[in-house]
Write a protein that holds these residues in place. Structure first.
Motif, PDB file in Angstrom:
ATOM      1  N   LEU A  74      46.763  38.986  49.294  1.00 13.11           N
ATOM      2  CA  LEU A  74      46.076  39.659  48.196  1.00 13.11           C
ATOM      3  C   LEU A  74      44.710  39.042  47.935  1.00 13.11           C
ATOM      4  CD1 LEU A  74      49.175  39.745  45.848  1.00 13.11           C
ATOM      5  CD2 LEU A  74      48.143  41.735  46.956  1.00 13.11           C
ATOM      6  N   THR A  81      42.409  43.142  51.176  1.00 18.31           N
ATOM      7  CA  THR A  81      43.821  42.878  50.915  1.00 18.31           C
ATOM      8  C   THR A  81      44.588  43.492  52.077  1.00 18.31           C
ATOM      9  OG1 THR A  81      43.732  42.756  48.507  1.00 18.31           O
ATOM     10  CG2 THR A  81      45.780  43.532  49.457  1.00 18.31           C
ATOM     11  N   TYR A 136      44.947  47.177  42.218  1.00 15.12           N
ATOM     12  CA  TYR A 136      46.267  46.582  42.403  1.00 15.12           C
ATOM     13  C   TYR A 136      47.402  47.592  42.266  1.00 15.12           C
ATOM     14  CZ  TYR A 136      44.076  41.993  42.464  1.00 15.12           C
ATOM     15  OH  TYR A 136      43.314  40.912  42.793  1.00 15.12           O
ATOM     16  N   ASN A 137      47.231  48.632  41.457  1.00 17.78           N
ATOM     17  CA  ASN A 137      48.268  49.663  41.345  1.00 17.78           C
ATOM     18  C   ASN A 137      48.418  50.418  42.667  1.00 17.78           C
ATOM     19  OD1 ASN A 137      49.261  49.392  38.632  1.00 17.78           O
ATOM     20  ND2 ASN A 137      47.272  50.155  37.941  1.00 17.78           N
ATOM     21  N   ASN A 163      49.406  37.317  41.544  1.00 18.17           N
ATOM     22  CA  ASN A 163      48.809  38.141  40.488  1.00 18.17           C
ATOM     23  C   ASN A 163      49.786  39.228  40.043  1.00 18.17           C
ATOM     24  OD1 ASN A 163      48.765  40.158  42.408  1.00 18.17           O
ATOM     25  ND2 ASN A 163      46.583  40.056  42.776  1.00 18.17           N
ATOM     26  N   TYR A 164      49.248  40.244  39.463  1.00 12.10           N
ATOM     27  CA  TYR A 164      50.003  41.379  38.933  1.00 12.10           C
ATOM     28  C   TYR A 164      50.975  41.950  39.962  1.00 12.10           C
ATOM     29  CZ  TYR A 164      50.656  46.330  37.770  1.00 12.10           C
ATOM     30  OH  TYR A 164      51.186  47.572  37.545  1.00 12.10           O
ATOM     31  N   VAL A 165      50.523  42.090  41.211  1.00  7.25           N
ATOM     32  CA  VAL A 165      51.344  42.716  42.248  1.00  7.25           C
ATOM     33  C   VAL A 165      52.646  41.935  42.467  1.00  7.25           C
ATOM     34  CG1 VAL A 165      51.471  43.332  44.707  1.00  7.25           C
ATOM     35  CG2 VAL A 165      49.392  43.810  43.408  1.00  7.25           C
TER      36      VAL A 165
END
Length: 199
Positions: A74, A81, A136-137, A163-165
């Protein structure tokens, strides 16, 4: 020859150097007295790689069992990415990779690094995400889709860039394995992959 080094030993070393490209330069230097200026050895020769690795998921026989793992690299904000699935089936690695880059950064990368990501996107080698930052979504949706398609058992990732992922994948119950991108962690895995490819 025949005094300090036996011919049989030299022939054995020669055969080993033919079979293992990493040993080739050592053989040429130590046994042929020819010094090499720089390394020309491939980690895995292209021909051997192509015998054992398919970069086309459609070669995977969906009627037979396989074991699939995923690796994700990422980016923080505005870099590449990458997501790779390795579906191992009957001694072969079937690799499927998707690489993402923010569309809004194409011109900046072209000016600053002379890299034209637009050409790679046109060829389907890199997928564009909207905006100046990696979406990221979009990445999360792609990862989940690939996990479902290939029945991924484990997802490896570099904890440096958690991170968020990875948080969302953890919440959804995926098995996540942190792997730091350094010599200590990667060397044994790379040696194992090399051995499989050279066998």
């Amino acid at each position: 020859l025949g005094v300090t080094v036996q011919e049989s030993f030299l022939l054995e070393q020669c055969q080993e150097a033919k079979n293992n490209p990493i040993m080739r330069e050592e053989f040429i230097t130590k046994h042929c007295a020819r010094f090499q200026k720089e390394s020309t050895v491939s980690f895995i020769p292209t021909a051997k790689y192509r015998e054992k690795v398919f970069e086309n998921p459609h070669r995977l026989d969906k009627g037979k069992p396989w074991k699939a793992v995923m690796g994700i690299d990422l980016s923080k904000v505005n870099d590449l990415t990458s997501v790779v699935v390795d579906a191992f089936q009957e001694g072969y690695h079937h690799l499927y990779m998707r690489t993402f880059f923010p569309k809004g950064m194409i011109q900046q990368k072209l000016k600053g690094e002379n890299v034209n990501w637009g050409v790679w996107m046109d060829r389907g080698l890199v997928e564009a995400t909207e905006g100046d930052c990696i979406d990221y979504n979009h990445i999360l949706d792609a990862i989940i889709s690939m996990c479902e398609e290939f029945h991924v058992e484990e997802i490896t990732y570099d904890p440096w860039n958690t991170n968020y992922v990875t948080s969302e994948l953890d919440k959804k119950g995926y098995t996540l394995i942190p792997i730091q991108q350094g010599f200590k962690m990667l060397s044994p895995m790379l040696k194992d992959f090399q051995t499989q490819a050279l066998d």
